[in-house]
Write a protein that holds these residues in place. Structure first.
Motif, PDB file in Angstrom:
ATOM      1  N   GLY A  60       0.833  -1.184   0.000  1.00  0.00           N
ATOM      2  CA  GLY A  60       0.000   0.000   0.000  1.00  0.00           C
ATOM      3  C   GLY A  60       0.863   1.225   0.000  1.00  0.00           C
ATOM      4  N   PRO A  61       0.247   2.384   0.096  1.00  0.00           N
ATOM      5  CA  PRO A  61       1.031   3.621   0.086  1.00  0.00           C
ATOM      6  C   PRO A  61       1.977   3.738   1.277  1.00  0.00           C
ATOM      7  N   ASP A  62       1.690   2.983   2.354  1.00  0.00           N
ATOM      8  CA  ASP A  62       2.531   3.065   3.549  1.00  0.00           C
ATOM      9  C   ASP A  62       3.642   2.032   3.572  1.00  0.00           C
ATOM     10  N   GLY A  63       3.678   1.121   2.591  1.00  0.00           N
ATOM     11  CA  GLY A  63       4.729   0.116   2.565  1.00  0.00           C
ATOM     12  C   GLY A  63       4.208  -1.281   2.310  1.00  0.00           C
ATOM     13  N   THR A  64       5.097  -2.251   2.500  1.00  0.00           N
ATOM     14  CA  THR A  64       4.816  -3.650   2.200  1.00  0.00           C
ATOM     15  C   THR A  64       5.033  -4.493   3.445  1.00  0.00           C
ATOM     16  N   PHE A  65       4.155  -5.488   3.645  1.00  0.00           N
ATOM     17  CA  PHE A  65       4.329  -6.398   4.770  1.00  0.00           C
ATOM     18  C   PHE A  65       5.306  -7.514   4.389  1.00  0.00           C
ATOM     19  N   ILE A  66       5.713  -8.272   5.390  1.00  0.00           N
ATOM     20  CA  ILE A  66       6.770  -9.252   5.198  1.00  0.00           C
ATOM     21  C   ILE A  66       6.373 -10.381   4.239  1.00  0.00           C
ATOM     22  N   GLY A  67       5.098 -10.829   4.311  1.00  0.00           N
ATOM     23  CA  GLY A  67       4.658 -11.932   3.461  1.00  0.00           C
ATOM     24  C   GLY A  67       4.755 -11.602   1.975  1.00  0.00           C
ATOM     25  N   PRO A  68       4.154 -10.471   1.534  1.00  0.00           N
ATOM     26  CA  PRO A  68       4.243 -10.127   0.118  1.00  0.00           C
ATOM     27  C   PRO A  68       5.675  -9.931  -0.367  1.00  0.00           C
ATOM     28  N   LEU A  69       6.507  -9.317   0.470  1.00  0.00           N
ATOM     29  CA  LEU A  69       7.885  -9.077   0.040  1.00  0.00           C
ATOM     30  C   LEU A  69       8.641 -10.394  -0.078  1.00  0.00           C
ATOM     31  N   ALA A  70       8.466 -11.281   0.893  1.00  0.00           N
ATOM     32  CA  ALA A  70       9.117 -12.581   0.824  1.00  0.00           C
ATOM     33  C   ALA A  70       8.644 -13.359  -0.391  1.00  0.00           C
ATOM     34  N   GLY A  71       7.346 -13.296  -0.665  1.00  0.00           N
ATOM     35  CA  GLY A  71       6.813 -13.995  -1.827  1.00  0.00           C
ATOM     36  C   GLY A  71       7.372 -13.455  -3.125  1.00  0.00           C
ATOM     37  N   LYS A  72       7.499 -12.146  -3.215  1.00  0.00           N
ATOM     38  CA  LYS A  72       8.040 -11.531  -4.431  1.00  0.00           C
ATOM     39  C   LYS A  72       9.477 -11.949  -4.672  1.00  0.00           C
ATOM     40  N   LEU A  73      10.254 -12.062  -3.593  1.00  0.00           N
ATOM     41  CA  LEU A  73      11.665 -12.424  -3.727  1.00  0.00           C
ATOM     42  C   LEU A  73      11.874 -13.931  -3.831  1.00  0.00           C
ATOM     43  N   GLY A  74      10.835 -14.699  -3.520  1.00  0.00           N
ATOM     44  CA  GLY A  74      10.973 -16.150  -3.561  1.00  0.00           C
ATOM     45  C   GLY A  74      11.752 -16.705  -2.383  1.00  0.00           C
ATOM     46  N   ILE A  75      11.614 -16.056  -1.232  1.00  0.00           N
ATOM     47  CA  ILE A  75      12.303 -16.506  -0.026  1.00  0.00           C
ATOM     48  C   ILE A  75      11.285 -16.666   1.100  1.00  0.00           C
ATOM     49  N   ARG A  76      11.726 -17.188   2.232  1.00  0.00           N
ATOM     50  CA  ARG A  76      10.835 -17.324   3.373  1.00  0.00           C
ATOM     51  C   ARG A  76      10.851 -16.045   4.213  1.00  0.00           C
ATOM     52  N   PRO A  77       9.761 -15.729   4.878  1.00  0.00           N
ATOM     53  CA  PRO A  77       9.765 -14.583   5.781  1.00  0.00           C
ATOM     54  C   PRO A  77      10.869 -14.666   6.832  1.00  0.00           C
ATOM     55  N   ALA A  78      11.212 -15.895   7.246  1.00  0.00           N
ATOM     56  CA  ALA A  78      12.280 -16.062   8.229  1.00  0.00           C
ATOM     57  C   ALA A  78      13.610 -15.519   7.703  1.00  0.00           C
ATOM     58  N   THR A  79      13.807 -15.618   6.394  1.00  0.00           N
ATOM     59  CA  THR A  79      15.037 -15.092   5.804  1.00  0.00           C
ATOM     60  C   THR A  79      15.096 -13.584   5.931  1.00  0.00           C
ATOM     61  N   LEU A  80      13.967 -12.924   5.695  1.00  0.00           N
ATOM     62  CA  LEU A  80      13.922 -11.472   5.861  1.00  0.00           C
ATOM     63  C   LEU A  80      14.183 -11.072   7.308  1.00  0.00           C
ATOM     64  N   ARG A  81      13.669 -11.853   8.228  1.00  0.00           N
ATOM     65  CA  ARG A  81      13.911 -11.542   9.637  1.00  0.00           C
ATOM     66  C   ARG A  81      15.390 -11.723   9.980  1.00  0.00           C
ATOM     67  N   LYS A  82      16.023 -12.718   9.366  1.00  0.00           N
ATOM     68  CA  LYS A  82      17.454 -12.920   9.575  1.00  0.00           C
ATOM     69  C   LYS A  82      18.242 -11.735   9.012  1.00  0.00           C
ATOM     70  N   TRP A  83      17.852 -11.259   7.832  1.00  0.00           N
ATOM     71  CA  TRP A  83      18.522 -10.099   7.237  1.00  0.00           C
ATOM     72  C   TRP A  83      18.327  -8.859   8.110  1.00  0.00           C
ATOM     73  N   GLU A  84      17.167  -8.785   8.723  1.00  0.00           N
ATOM     74  CA  GLU A  84      16.907  -7.646   9.614  1.00  0.00           C
ATOM     75  C   GLU A  84      17.855  -7.679  10.816  1.00  0.00           C
ATOM     76  N   ARG A  85      18.043  -8.860  11.388  1.00  0.00           N
ATOM     77  CA  ARG A  85      18.954  -8.980  12.534  1.00  0.00           C
ATOM     78  C   ARG A  85      20.383  -8.621  12.148  1.00  0.00           C
ATOM     79  N   ALA A  86      20.732  -8.843  10.868  1.00  0.00           N
ATOM     80  CA  ALA A  86      22.067  -8.508  10.378  1.00  0.00           C
ATOM     81  C   ALA A  86      22.178  -7.045   9.968  1.00  0.00           C
ATOM     82  N   GLY A  87      21.075  -6.298  10.064  1.00  0.00           N
ATOM     83  CA  GLY A  87      21.091  -4.883   9.719  1.00  0.00           C
ATOM     84  C   GLY A  87      20.972  -4.594   8.241  1.00  0.00           C
ATOM     85  N   LEU A  88      20.614  -5.595   7.449  1.00  0.00           N
ATOM     86  CA  LEU A  88      20.534  -5.411   5.997  1.00  0.00           C
ATOM     87  C   LEU A  88      19.219  -4.784   5.573  1.00  0.00           C
ATOM     88  N   VAL A  89      18.168  -5.007   6.321  1.00  0.00           N
ATOM     89  CA  VAL A  89      16.886  -4.326   6.107  1.00  0.00           C
ATOM     90  C   VAL A  89      16.436  -3.773   7.456  1.00  0.00           C
TER      91      VAL A  89
END
Length: 249
Positions: free
Chosen positions: A134-163
């Motif tokens: 939406g205009p305010d951003g994207t939730f974790i599920g849609p973004l993970a689906g678009k990239l073809g990865i699991r939401p857990a991977t995005l959370r791991k990247w977040e812990r590493a400071g990448l997102v």
């Protein structure tokens, strides 16, 4: 360059210093660090240098731009201690580092080239709601689906400071804005290229510091130029070091 040091058998510290744009204290410091061979002494205790010292100083000053002050110092110290193989090993390590830097630059350029224009992600599965963008951003599920990865991977990247997604003020769910999506896509490309998270982190930091991908192009061009200059400086340093080794004989 002042007087021709190669035609003088005995040189004062000031002669060596002036010929290379240095202070006499710098020359003394270089000798104490092992960059120059030990100086001779007059009966009154004054240092005296020779054309060999001048050649050593030229070699060191030529090595610094390509290898850095610390490595250039270690190279010269090894040569002066008779550990020529160690000096060669240090040079090889510098060349290997330059090659790694070139590969990193190439990986970033490839990742940027492979990035498609950002489009709104499709809904996907995840442990948080698979809401659409939406205009305010994207939730974790849609973004993970678009990239073809699991939401857990995005959370791991977040812990590493990448997102760095923000939290929805009402639900507490992660919300990824355009910059977060950009960083996630760039991380995804680099991970596919075999890069570790700790290797990706400084690259993402460069993207953020540049203010996005477009300003990063200028930074990458500058980076490429600096790598080329470093490679050329290594060639110059190698030529001067070889001349010093020959003179050491």
């Amino acid at each position: 360059m002042g007087r021709n040091l190669q035609n003088s058998e005995r040189l004062r510290p000031v002669d060596l210093a002036r010929a290379h744009g240095l202070s006499t204290q710098a020359v003394r410091n270089y000798e104490e660090a092992g960059i120059l061979p030990d100086a001779g002494r007059t009966p009154h205790g004054y240092r005296t240098y020779t054309p060999l010292h001048a050649r050593a100083l030229r070699a060191f000053l030529a090595l610094v731009p390509g290898h850095g002050h610390q490595t250039a110092t270690s190279i010269m110290r090894a040569v002066n201690e008779g550990a020529v193989e160690e000096a060669f090993r240090l040079i090889d390590e510098s060349h290997a580092q330059l090659l790694d830097d070139r590969r990193t630059l190439q990986a970033v350029e490839n990742a940027l080239r492979d990035l498609e224009p950002t489009t709104a992600p499709e809904p996907g599965a995840g442990s948080e709601p698979a809401a659409v963008s939406g205009p305010d951003g994207t939730f974790i599920g849609p973004l993970a689906g678009k990239l073809g990865i699991r939401p857990a991977t995005l959370r791991k990247w977040e812990r590493a400071g990448l997102v760095r997604p923000r939290r929805h003020p009402r639900t507490g769910y992660r919300v990824y804005d355009e910059a977060d999506v950009r960083d996630a896509r760039l991380t995804h490309q680099l991970r596919r290229g075999g890069y570790l998270l700790e290797q990706i982190a400084p690259l993402i930091a460069q993207v953020r510091a540049a203010g996005g991908l477009e300003p990063l192009e200028a930074a990458l061009c500058d980076w490429r130029g600096r790598l080329s200059a470093r490679g050329r400086a290594m060639l110059t340093g190698a030529a001067e070091l070889e001349a010093y080794l020959r003179q050491c004989g």
